[in-house]
Design a protein around this motif. Structure first.
Motif, PDB file in Angstrom:
ATOM      1  N   THR A 255       0.807  -1.213   0.000  1.00 22.71           N
ATOM      2  CA  THR A 255       0.000   0.000   0.000  1.00 22.71           C
ATOM      3  C   THR A 255       0.846   1.271   0.000  1.00 22.71           C
ATOM      4  OG1 THR A 255      -0.156  -0.143   2.390  1.00 22.71           O
ATOM      5  CG2 THR A 255      -1.983  -1.040   1.139  1.00 22.71           C
ATOM      6  N   TRP A 258       0.953   2.691  -3.348  1.00 20.57           N
ATOM      7  CA  TRP A 258      -0.290   3.011  -4.055  1.00 20.57           C
ATOM      8  C   TRP A 258      -0.430   4.511  -4.233  1.00 20.57           C
ATOM      9  CZ3 TRP A 258      -4.723  -0.497  -1.730  1.00 20.57           C
ATOM     10  CH2 TRP A 258      -4.482  -1.825  -2.109  1.00 20.57           C
ATOM     11  N   GLU A 260      -3.238   5.461  -5.986  1.00 23.97           N
ATOM     12  CA  GLU A 260      -4.692   5.607  -6.007  1.00 23.97           C
ATOM     13  C   GLU A 260      -5.302   4.470  -5.201  1.00 23.97           C
ATOM     14  OE1 GLU A 260      -5.815   5.618 -10.101  1.00 23.97           O
ATOM     15  OE2 GLU A 260      -4.972   3.640 -10.467  1.00 23.97           O
ATOM     16  N   GLY A 261      -6.586   4.616  -4.897  1.00 18.76           N
ATOM     17  CA  GLY A 261      -7.246   3.682  -3.993  1.00 18.76           C
ATOM     18  C   GLY A 261      -7.306   2.261  -4.534  1.00 18.76           C
ATOM     19  N   GLU A 271     -13.861  -0.958   1.406  1.00 17.15           N
ATOM     20  CA  GLU A 271     -13.044   0.036   2.071  1.00 17.15           C
ATOM     21  C   GLU A 271     -13.949   0.945   2.879  1.00 17.15           C
ATOM     22  OE1 GLU A 271      -9.328   1.848  -0.090  1.00 17.15           O
ATOM     23  OE2 GLU A 271     -10.997   3.236  -0.315  1.00 17.15           O
ATOM     24  N   GLY A 273     -14.750   4.530   4.122  1.00 16.40           N
ATOM     25  CA  GLY A 273     -14.331   5.817   3.567  1.00 16.40           C
ATOM     26  C   GLY A 273     -15.466   6.817   3.559  1.00 16.40           C
ATOM     27  N   TYR A 281     -15.348   6.862  -7.421  1.00 20.86           N
ATOM     28  CA  TYR A 281     -14.749   5.574  -7.785  1.00 20.86           C
ATOM     29  C   TYR A 281     -15.577   4.815  -8.809  1.00 20.86           C
ATOM     30  CZ  TYR A 281     -12.018   5.950  -3.393  1.00 20.86           C
ATOM     31  OH  TYR A 281     -11.169   6.343  -2.385  1.00 20.86           O
TER      32      TYR A 281
END
Lengths: 431, 329
Positions: A255, A258, A260-261, A271, A273, A281
């Protein structure tokens, strides 16, 4: 020979120096008399955080504003979230803030309590805001910001994967253990390089949620101290430990790279959020052949989800602006002009004004966010007071120290103790 | 010129030529103080921008930060004088020990490796070959760009999980993934970046190598010394002042590494504080935590530490450095 070289060098140096002097003089000859007409416009600056898509939409809206208000030129700029705040805190010290800029609830006190923000009562139009939205724009009773949009926490998940692999559909009142079971079912079923969910422990917002579910809060009412014990933090930081050890959530080695998600990358099935992220998304996930859905986040107590409606973003005017009127005009335009609203859409969340809500085009995903907020409205409780000025630094420290736990460099208890030392120093520095 | 008539002999046609010249010289000597003063004024006048610049942008801020280091100055809220409290707090700060550890580790790894690399390349580049100028320029190139943001970003991509370094090392059974996500090796990224920028010490080594008198080598060769012996017993001692200079400069630089570390590891010195350099921590204290007073104390501690290290090196150099033409006692 030597002499000639020397002379030549001196001459070119002189030429260079005089050229520089001329350029500097020319730059100093700017015109900044009081103005505001098409020929002699006032210039205001407007800055925000976000990605290229947001920048493009915002620039379109700003262009339209400039077209309709010929006497005002708007200088725009944007950066990603951490860079944006790093830049602004430095500029706050030198009293060099943009006229209008995007504000986050977690930084409101840092800027507002230092007299950096213009009180907005009577300056901007406050008639049209949806109920409850202006509450979180006030600092000790004084309005210093206006919300652009609101959001609350939720669980964003891949409905297609949950269904295909037999994980229970999340519903309000779903517990943390239920969620862990779902992740443990999904990760092995999804195969190599995909996970049922992400590690939730690094976000202080999620711990705040968890504390609220137990009737607690992250900060004390006056915002001067942490309102929990190191032992509670150590407990929070072990809530995902068994999943982490078993490889059910993605490891930090992965991670950390990363940009982006995980949902967008098609590697995460769920996730926790902010609910408005779901609409952002969804198009990418759909392009990958998946379906996103939104449910209430897992809870400790099924009757108390710990949720509150938070302004996702706010707009503020710098107290040092020379063009308060033009700045207010820009804010009113962005939040209340039907055309501007149509352009901006739901990029920053579902609009906070009634006009906004009527004029924005809601696609299925945005509608899903609205429906979700309506579905949990009975659980929404009053928001915590604006967090202390050191919150930005504390939030960063929270992630940083949890990373030590993920890498196995510290136990959760050691990390929790260190976090307390650091956070208390930061809070004390603000007194 | 004005003084010359009084000193020259009465003009006697052709013969006067020589005395005039001599007299001219004498006059120039006497004129010197006045002219020097004038030259000095001109010199200082031309230096004004730099003098003002360094006063306003370097000396001023340094003195200000020295003052701040004795206060609890908060970037926004201001602060009060608190004496040595910042300096004592530092030693109880768990992050201080970490930052010092990371920085020392970097200095100990990067400086020797970089100097060995630059000396080796310098030796290769002092040979007379065709197109040597091109190679010299080519090997110097990385130093011009390496401390830039662009290279730091390229570096990040090179050492990402699944990136070139990961793939290459996997062929040899490496399982640690990309250096970027692995705290036990992440500092090597920055060491490698530093080694790659050996240009500046390389140029200085080259200049030093070309100064080593050829006759010493010839004499040694006559006595039957091989290449290695000549390198150890002639080149190294003759080069020792240059080596000392490079060690000093590189050490001081290494203590101050900031840009690439900041871009690669961020303000948190990720992963897991393994790239939390002293300077990065100063930045985070000042601009994330806004504790300017405390950050200033950290900065002055670095000045002090580098000063002490430099002093130790100068002491050590007395016995280790050979200055040709001086009485080395």
């Amino acid at each position: 020979m030597m002499r000639n070289d020397y002379r030549l060098r001196r001459r070119s140096l002189l030429t260079g120096a005089s050229a520089a002097a001329v350029a500097a003089a020319a730059a100093a000859c700017g015109d900044d008399g009081p103005a505001g007409t098409a020929d002699d416009p006032v210039q205001i600056s407007f800055e925000w955080w976000g990605d290229d898509t947001r920048a493009e939409l915002t620039q379109q809206a700003v262009d339209l504003f400039q077209e309709k208000n010929e006497g005002i030129k708007v200088q725009t700029n944007f950066a990603d979230f951490p860079t944006f705040w790093e830049g602004l805190t430095g500029r706050m010290a030198s009293r060099d803030l943009p006229d209008v800029f995007q504000m986050d609830y977690s930084r409101l006190r840092q800027f507002g309590s230092n007299g950096m923000l213009l009180p907005l009562e009577g300056v901007v139009d406050t008639e049209d805001f949806r109920e409850g939205f202006l509450e979180t724009a006030k600092l000790d009773g004084q309005l210093v910001a206006v919300p652009i949009a609101g959001n609350t926490l939720g669980l964003i998940y891949r409905a297609d994967w949950f269904e295909a692999h037999g994980a229970a559909t999340p519903v309000a009142g779903y517990t943390w253990d239920d969620y862990k079971t779902a992740i443990s079912t999904l990760t092995p079923a999804l195969g190599e390089g995909k996970w049922g969910g992400g590690d939730w422990c690094a976000q202080y917002h999620f711990m705040e949620l968890w504390l609220r579910q137990q009737g607690g809060s992250f900060y004390t009412e006056d915002g001067s101290a942490l309102n929990f014990e190191p032992a509670q933090l150590a407990e929070w930081w072990t809530t995902s430990a068994d999943l982490y050890q078993a490889g059910m959530v993605p490891p930090v080695e992965t991670t950390i790279e990363w940009t982006e998600g995980g949902l967008v990358q098609d590697v995460l099935a769920s996730e926790i959020g902010w609910d408005n992220f779901m609409a952002g998304y969804a198009p990418t996930v759909e392009a990958n052949g998946g379906t996103l859905a939104l449910a209430a986040p897992p809870t400790v107590d099924p009757s108390n989800l710990g949720l509150y409606l938070k302004p996702s973003m706010q707009l503020v005017i710098s107290a040092t602006t020379e063009h308060a009127e033009a700045s207010a005009k820009l804010i009113d335009f962005l939040l209340g002009d039907p055309e501007a609203i149509a352009i901006l859409g739901t990029n920053r969340g579902v609009p906070a004004t009634n006009t906004g809500l009527e004029n924005v085009e809601l696609d299925a995903n945005t509608q899903a966010v609205l429906d979700y907020e309506a579905s949990v409205s009975e659980y929404l409780t009053s928001p915590p007071p604006a967090p202390p000025a050191a919150t930005g630094a504390i939030e960063a420290k929270f992630m940083e120290i949890y990373q030590q736990v993920q890498y196995g460099e510290m136990t959760a208890q050691e990390a929790a103790d260190l976090f307390f030392t650091e956070a208390e120093t930061l809070l004390a520095a603000e007194q | 010129m004005s003084a010359s008539p009084s000193t020259t002999a009465p003009p006697a046609a052709e013969g006067a030529e020589a005395p005039t010249v001599r007299g001219g010289r004498g006059a120039a000597k006497r004129r010197t103080p006045i002219s020097r003063r004038g030259e000095r004024l001109v010199g200082y006048t031309f230096m004004t921008p730099w003098i003002i610049g360094s006063l306003v942008f370097t000396v001023g801020p340094m003195l200000w930060s020295l003052y701040l280091s004795f206060t609890d100055y908060h970037l926004i809220l201001g602060g009060d004088f608190i004496g040595f409290a910042n300096y004592t707090a530092m030693f109880e700060d768990p992050m201080f020990a970490r930052a010092v550890k990371v920085t020392l580790l970097y200095v100990l790894l990067a400086v020797p490796l970089k100097l060995v690399a630059s000396l080796a390349v310098a030796i290769l580049l002092t040979q007379s070959r065709r197109g040597i100028g091109f190679y010299r320029a080519a090997f110097y190139m990385p130093s011009l760009i390496a401390m830039s943001v662009g290279i730091a970003i390229v570096w990040k991509a090179l050492f990402a999980g699944g990136g070139p370094q990961d793939q290459f090392m996997s062929w040899f059974g490496w399982e640690g993934g990309g250096f970027i996500g692995n705290p036990s090796v992440s500092i090597l990224m920055l060491v490698l970046l530093s080694v790659w920028t050996f240009g500046a010490p390389m140029v200085i080594f080259m200049a030093g190598l070309l100064q080593v008198p050829g006759e010493l080598h010839e004499a040694a060769q006559v006595d039957g010394a091989g290449k290695w012996h000549r390198f150890v017993h002639i080149t190294i001692p003759m080069l020792s002042p240059v080596i000392f200079f490079n060690v000093l400069m590189e050490t001081v630089h290494a203590f101050q590494l900031f840009g690439p570390a900041f871009i690669i590891g961020g303000t948190a010195g990720g992963p897991a504080w393994s790239t939390l350099f002293y300077t990065v921590r100063i930045y985070a204290l000042a601009f994330v935590d806004l504790r300017m007073g405390y950050a200033s104390a950290w900065a002055w501690m670095l000045v002090l530490a580098v000063g002490v290290v430099t002093l130790i090196m100068f002491r050590a150099a007395k016995n280790l450095v050979y200055y040709a033409g001086e009485d080395n006692k």
